[in-house]
Design a protein around this motif. Structure first.
Motif, PDB file in Angstrom:
ATOM      1  N   ILE A  50     -11.164  12.422  35.633  1.00  0.00           N
ATOM      2  CA  ILE A  50     -10.090  13.963  36.902  1.00  0.00           C
ATOM      3  C   ILE A  50      -9.514  14.107  35.974  1.00  0.00           C
ATOM      4  CG2 ILE A  50      -8.561  14.777  38.755  1.00  0.00           C
ATOM      5  CD1 ILE A  50     -10.521  12.518  40.393  1.00  0.00           C
ATOM      6  N   ASN A  51      -8.348  13.712  35.321  1.00  0.00           N
ATOM      7  CA  ASN A  51      -7.177  14.139  34.351  1.00  0.00           C
ATOM      8  C   ASN A  51      -7.622  14.504  33.247  1.00  0.00           C
ATOM      9  OD1 ASN A  51      -4.993  13.456  36.822  1.00  0.00           O
ATOM     10  ND2 ASN A  51      -4.848  11.264  35.554  1.00  0.00           N
ATOM     11  N   HIS A  54      -9.913  17.657  33.512  1.00  0.00           N
ATOM     12  CA  HIS A  54      -9.481  18.447  34.228  1.00  0.00           C
ATOM     13  C   HIS A  54     -10.423  19.531  35.760  1.00  0.00           C
ATOM     14  CE1 HIS A  54      -6.276  18.766  31.418  1.00  0.00           C
ATOM     15  NE2 HIS A  54      -6.985  19.147  30.182  1.00  0.00           N
ATOM     16  N   LEU A  55     -10.038  17.822  36.029  1.00  0.00           N
ATOM     17  CA  LEU A  55     -12.097  18.479  37.498  1.00  0.00           C
ATOM     18  C   LEU A  55     -10.895  18.932  38.796  1.00  0.00           C
ATOM     19  CD1 LEU A  55     -13.659  15.667  36.685  1.00  0.00           C
ATOM     20  CD2 LEU A  55     -14.545  17.133  35.896  1.00  0.00           C
ATOM     21  N   SER A  56     -11.350  19.671  39.672  1.00  0.00           N
ATOM     22  CA  SER A  56     -11.208  19.767  41.175  1.00  0.00           C
ATOM     23  C   SER A  56     -11.667  19.306  41.335  1.00  0.00           C
ATOM     24  CB  SER A  56     -11.174  21.986  41.152  1.00  0.00           C
ATOM     25  OG  SER A  56     -11.286  21.739  42.140  1.00  0.00           O
ATOM     26  N   MET A  58     -12.033  20.077  44.889  1.00  0.00           N
ATOM     27  CA  MET A  58     -12.604  21.585  45.469  1.00  0.00           C
ATOM     28  C   MET A  58     -13.083  21.888  44.951  1.00  0.00           C
ATOM     29  SD  MET A  58      -9.766  20.975  47.489  1.00  0.00           S
ATOM     30  CE  MET A  58     -10.342  23.370  48.250  1.00  0.00           C
ATOM     31  N   ASP A  59     -13.990  21.295  44.010  1.00  0.00           N
ATOM     32  CA  ASP A  59     -15.586  21.679  43.293  1.00  0.00           C
ATOM     33  C   ASP A  59     -16.431  20.717  43.862  1.00  0.00           C
ATOM     34  OD1 ASP A  59     -17.295  22.505  42.163  1.00  0.00           O
ATOM     35  OD2 ASP A  59     -16.374  22.750  40.041  1.00  0.00           O
ATOM     36  N   THR A  62     -17.817  18.711  41.428  1.00  0.00           N
ATOM     37  CA  THR A  62     -16.985  17.462  40.636  1.00  0.00           C
ATOM     38  C   THR A  62     -17.221  16.814  41.373  1.00  0.00           C
ATOM     39  OG1 THR A  62     -15.585  18.991  39.824  1.00  0.00           O
ATOM     40  CG2 THR A  62     -14.692  16.657  40.635  1.00  0.00           C
TER      41      THR A  62
END
Length: 90
Positions: A50-51, A54-56, A58-59, A62
């Motif tokens: 994730i870091n 730079h995944l969200s 909320m998507d 993802t």
């Protein structure tokens, strides 16, 4: 007495999770087949992915991607790794 499961990642009896990590059948499957050790490794690995990317969360894409990677990670498949990460030496 500690609850044990036949861990699908390590193929041996290990301490099981205290509670299912998700509601529903997916959570029950993980609860029944994944050890605490494997789950902790996954949560650490997931955080790195994730870091790094730079995944969200909320998507929905993802979340689908991470579910797919979880399956690969637990089943010994070729899962996504953080670029340039070198595990600490012992």
């Amino acid at each position: 007495m500690t609850r044990t499961v036949m861990c699908r990642k390590y193929k041996e009896e290990l301490e099981g999770l205290d509670n299912p990590p998700y509601p529903g059948p997916k959570g029950k499957d993980i609860y029944d087949t994944v050890s605490k050790k494997a789950w902790q490794e996954w949560t650490n690995h997931q955080t790195m992915i994730i870091n790094e990317k730079h995944l969200s969360m909320m998507d929905p894409k993802t979340r689908e991607f991470l579910q797919s990677e979880l399956q690969k990670f637990m089943d010994g498949g070729d899962y996504e790794k953080a670029e340039g990460y070198v595990p600490p030496s012992k």
